[in-house]
Enzyme design. Sequence first.
Site, PDB file in Angstrom:
ATOM      1  N   GLU A  48      22.201 -22.469 -18.636  1.00  0.00           N
ATOM      2  CA  GLU A  48      21.318 -21.572 -17.880  1.00  0.00           C
ATOM      3  C   GLU A  48      22.095 -20.357 -17.356  1.00  0.00           C
ATOM      4  O   GLU A  48      21.573 -19.245 -17.332  1.00  0.00           O
ATOM      5  CB  GLU A  48      20.674 -22.326 -16.703  1.00  0.00           C
ATOM      6  CG  GLU A  48      19.570 -23.291 -17.129  1.00  0.00           C
ATOM      7  CD  GLU A  48      19.107 -24.210 -16.001  1.00  0.00           C
ATOM      8  OE1 GLU A  48      17.938 -24.613 -16.030  1.00  0.00           O
ATOM      9  OE2 GLU A  48      19.928 -24.552 -15.106  1.00  0.00           O
TER      10      GLU A  48
ATOM     11  N   ASP B  20       0.845  -1.188   0.000  1.00  0.00           N
ATOM     12  CA  ASP B  20       0.000   0.000   0.000  1.00  0.00           C
ATOM     13  C   ASP B  20       0.885   1.244   0.000  1.00  0.00           C
ATOM     14  O   ASP B  20       2.096   1.159   0.237  1.00  0.00           O
ATOM     15  CB  ASP B  20      -0.932  -0.014   1.225  1.00  0.00           C
ATOM     16  CG  ASP B  20      -0.161  -0.216   2.521  1.00  0.00           C
ATOM     17  OD1 ASP B  20       0.656   0.667   2.875  1.00  0.00           O
ATOM     18  OD2 ASP B  20      -0.353  -1.258   3.187  1.00  0.00           O
TER      19      ASP B  20
END
Length: 733
Positions: A615, A535
């Site tokens: 990777e 928030d």
Amino acid sequence: MPITWNEEKKLFNVTTKNATYQMKVDSYNHLIHTYYGSQIDDTDMYTQISFADRGFSANPYEAGKMDRTYSLDVLPQEYSCYGTGDFRITGLRVKESTGNQTVALKYVKHAFFDGFHKINGLPSVHGTSPSTSLCITMKDDVNGLVVELWYGILEETDVITRTVKLINRGNAQLIIEKAASMNLDFTYGEFDWITLHGRHAMERNVERRAISHGISSIGSVRGTSSHHYNPFTILCEKETTETNGSCYGFSFMYSGEFLIEVEKDQMAQTRMIMGIHPDNFSWILDPDQTLELPMVIMSYSANGLGKLSQNYHKTIKENVIRGNWKNKRRPVLINNWEATYFDFTGDKLVEIAKEAQSLGIELFVLDDGWFGKRDDDNSGLGDWYPNEKKLGCTLKELGNRIVEQNILFGLWLEPEAINEDSDLYRAHPDWVIKAPGRMPALGRNQLLLDFSRDDVCDYIIEVISQLLTEVPISYIKWDMNRSMCDKFSNNLDAAHQGEFAHRFILGLYHVLETLTTRFPDVLFEGCSGGGGRYDCGMLYYTPQIWLSDNTDAINRLSIQYGSSLGYPVATMGAHVSAIPNHQTGRSTSLSTRGTVAMAGTFGYELDVTKLTEEEKVEVKKQIKTFQKYYDLIQNGVYYRLTSADDICTVWEIVAENKSEALISAVYHGVEANPIPIYVKIQGLDEKKQYEISYLNADCTKQIMSGIALKNAGINIKGATTEFESYQIYIREI
Ligand code: DGJ
């Protein structure tokens, strides 16, 4: 003039770049809300209000004898009160010593102030540009309650901020039982209400529903703003889309319990109320005491939800987030949580940090399990000293070993939490939140510390200060892993227990304010089991927040999309994690996990020492890509080009100067013989030519004009395997 007062008409006009907000002091000294929407001038919109005897709608005494058409039950009010004939949801309820709860406010005066209004102990919108604030003073002449309604503006982003201050100017105690930060009345319009609901690990799903007669509400009574409903919401017209139509956003700058109510009344008028949740809230105001309420950030867009979101993105980046990290490049981080959980040694951590550094990662974050007796989530919280046996050294030594790898060191803390099995609990059992004579409900087998107490806050400030002083820590992940219940403080007397939940948040903000001021170079990332406290209140202290404990790239699409309605990419903690994903068991390509995490602060949360050579090459490339496009991603203008549920979710970030854009497209699956997907690219210069290239797929470069990109769009390469994704870079040539 952005905020004006017309003495003759008794009219306030609050004007932003595209919007007008209007209020009028009427002949009974009521403050009537007359308009909010696309810009008008100071034409008095009070003249357009219908007055008629509505029957069973009470009339204020002074009006009733002469005028049965004047009723607070139907008039649009700026700040509604309980008990005086407004039978709708109301913003203010106050109990007097007699037990009376009726309260009536009349306009007294107003004043203009230079600069942004700051709220004591609570976060508020700030800025460097000159701004004017308006304070309208209202008063209840009988009990002496003074209510100051404060307004501020950010012209560019069409933001109006609102907050309320209550002052007891009477002679007797008043108990505030409900005090909203905002009341907003619309006399006409058929609205949809957009809310963000969810649950742990599946936060901020978007729901859009028609507002019908009656009362609807969302909120939290969990002590935090919660995973379950976010304190950001939108009212929009029925026909409003991403690119067209009117909409109003409301963001509550508060991290505690909140209530947002919407009512469509007998006259088909809509009222919205936003504020601290009144359940279990009551605040005693003795004579001359004040209560300041959290801020609401409102914004308006006449050009659809996309523009409204962009207003919030800019406002949060520029006027909510503060401090040294506001404009500073955030490091690409690696967090060891999903790599090791509680099972690690100091050597293992250094090994991960070393490998991470060689891949280009800039910050290593040591998550839960480094302290006290903490080998699982049943004990140790509160004991913020290292488990040297597990680490094989002191925390300072570990920090130094990490930093020697040429990578920054960050640390996880859950300062508000405590386990019964901890030294802190054994020393201070009275510091926990717990109802007298009852066994407390547990959450993750833990309790919460009573942050409404000064001694608890002081203790936490000192413990964390010591860590930050002694150990080379550049980053703190501030977690909080349960909902609050058994709300009771043994530091408050019976009459003041209703203040507890709000006092807890005031304590939290005080701790965060102190620490971020003392250690301005430390980057704080908020977290509450992922996005349980995402928030504008927390963003004032922690410029980024771990968005969700769900790291599955496909679930993340909807979580990040929902969040993007009211919050910018630059605040969304997002990591590439291992497959099969730990929350869903789904496997997606490294490329897709990278594409999705790049719509956030970007980092990794897996054991990089276990990556294959192939990777590792890809991770290095991802980091380089993110760093290359960092400014564009973090500071560009964000557009949602499809919905999060479409077979292909597509979003776009465009440079403000229209010179470049990054389009990200993620397929939710794969279909044989796929139907082509076209998207229209927004925000570019219609007159310029652009080159289009795929960053993570082989595809011939194309040249298109800005106007063709905008009106005709591009055909996104089809998926050939499940959950494929593309990053498409567009640059001006
Ligand atoms: C919840 C957080 O969201 C996770 O990322 C992790 O930090 C755990 N807590 C640790 O307990």
